[in-house]
Write a protein that holds these residues in place. Sequence first.
Motif, PDB file in Angstrom:
ATOM      1  N   LEU A 303     -16.776   1.826  11.283  1.00 36.20           N
ATOM      2  CA  LEU A 303     -16.416   1.174  12.248  1.00 36.20           C
ATOM      3  C   LEU A 303     -16.875  -0.112  12.808  1.00 36.20           C
ATOM      4  CD1 LEU A 303     -16.628   4.439  14.696  1.00 36.20           C
ATOM      5  CD2 LEU A 303     -14.635   3.431  13.875  1.00 36.20           C
ATOM      6  N   ARG A 407     -14.608   5.275  20.992  1.00 34.93           N
ATOM      7  CA  ARG A 407     -15.818   5.722  20.132  1.00 34.93           C
ATOM      8  C   ARG A 407     -16.750   6.704  21.243  1.00 34.93           C
ATOM      9  NH1 ARG A 407     -16.577   0.150  17.056  1.00 34.93           N
ATOM     10  NH2 ARG A 407     -14.461   0.096  16.228  1.00 34.93           N
ATOM     11  N   LEU A 424     -16.506  10.637  17.128  1.00 33.61           N
ATOM     12  CA  LEU A 424     -16.146   9.404  16.342  1.00 33.61           C
ATOM     13  C   LEU A 424     -15.095   9.771  15.272  1.00 33.61           C
ATOM     14  CD1 LEU A 424     -19.529   7.983  14.856  1.00 33.61           C
ATOM     15  CD2 LEU A 424     -17.950   7.195  16.960  1.00 33.61           C
ATOM     16  N   ALA A 427     -11.606   8.381  16.637  1.00 34.42           N
ATOM     17  CA  ALA A 427     -11.685   6.781  16.643  1.00 34.42           C
ATOM     18  C   ALA A 427     -11.652   6.296  14.987  1.00 34.42           C
ATOM     19  CB  ALA A 427     -13.127   6.312  17.119  1.00 34.42           C
TER      20      ALA A 427
END
Length: 461
Positions: A303, A407, A424, A427
């Motif tokens: 990420l 997130r 997560l 996301a």
Amino acid sequence: MRWQRRVRERLAVLWPPSRWGLRVRSALVAAAVITVVLGFGATLMLWLLLRSMFDTVDSAAVARLDDIAAQLRTTPPETASAALFEPNGYVVIVEIVGRSGRVLRSSERSGSHPPLIPAAETVVGQSLCCDSDLRLSARRVDSPSGPVTVMVAGNTQPVEDAMGEVALALAIGTPVVVAVAAGATYALVGRSLLSVETIRSRVAGIGSTGLAERVPVPSARDEVARLAVTMNEMLGRIQAGHLAQRRFLSDASHELRSPLATVLSGLELARDHPGAFDTELAARTLLPEAERMRYLIDDLLMLAAADENGLTVPVTDVDLDDVAAIALEATRHPADVTLARQFNPVRVRGDARSLTRVARNLLGNAITHTTSIVTIRTVRTLSGAQLIVDDDGPGIPVSERERVFERFVRLQDDRGRDSGGAGLGLAIVAEIVAAHGGTVTIEDSPYGGARVLVKLPLPQA
């Protein structure tokens, strides 16, 4: 002079054009534009006025010519009416000349004027070269005593006097108008910039701890007001990003603290009580916690890389149905949960490893929340390829269906390991799907739970 040059040089050093503010620049530009416009307009107006007044003089002379010519057709010049030869208005000289050039009849002259000599048989508005104040109009007329030439001279001195007065008025009024316009522009721009200065000073006083503050929005709905609205929207985005960053750090530290504490406890046990440490403890407790921490760190790194440079994936031909099958085989699930499948052949362009991660994350999320059944399907449609995961869990409220892709977002209030993971998974799904040019949405499942729908573009032929 030398002192004037020195003054200009000092002014250029103390206040160079590069340091002129917007107010000064606007005032100078307004003054320059108005000067050009007024100069052009004044020139055009003076020219049109001059033409109009000359036409008036010529019209008066032609009217006198018409009256004299009408009488001379039946009357000799010597007996013509004396009133036709009297100067009045713009007409100052009237003469009748015979064929031999002898003056047969003439009005009384005031002052010294040159002889009236026409350049042609019919003349209207001819300026005399020897006297610029006279304009000659002439016409050949057949009288009872023979052909004669009638000449009428109009005086342009009143025209020139009037033009001088108008030009003087323009010469005095134009600088005044330019000065007033420049001053008004300077004042109006300064008033407008006052709102900008208020916005600037307010923004300058906003620190990292005062992101909730906003700049004042002027009541007038103009460009400055739109600037203030845009500035407030930007501050809102900065505040939201700052809060998200703080929440991210807090959540990441919390998610890493639990497995790290478990691993440290196991290692301390092995150090202090070697006999109590066995392979079963390592296999059932320490290794799963270490794996959980490794997965979490990998997710965070992915990420972070996506935020910094945008997520890029290698592109090859991928069978989406094979990817879904591999993810299904690698997914663990409780014995009371049924995994159903329906794979239709469909090929996309993308990265098989990343798409497998998408399928695994969606399956893991569905298994965590389902009651008894989870289905995964691949479908080919006219608009693209689809990966569909359904469950019969509690579902996701409509108001939360976009937020769950952020997130560390979990709909449960607690942070237990069995209540949805680190927050997560979705996301990462959103990032990978976006990198493949697709979309991911959440809908209602026919089983009563949630349906996650991934749409990917088909390869171009």
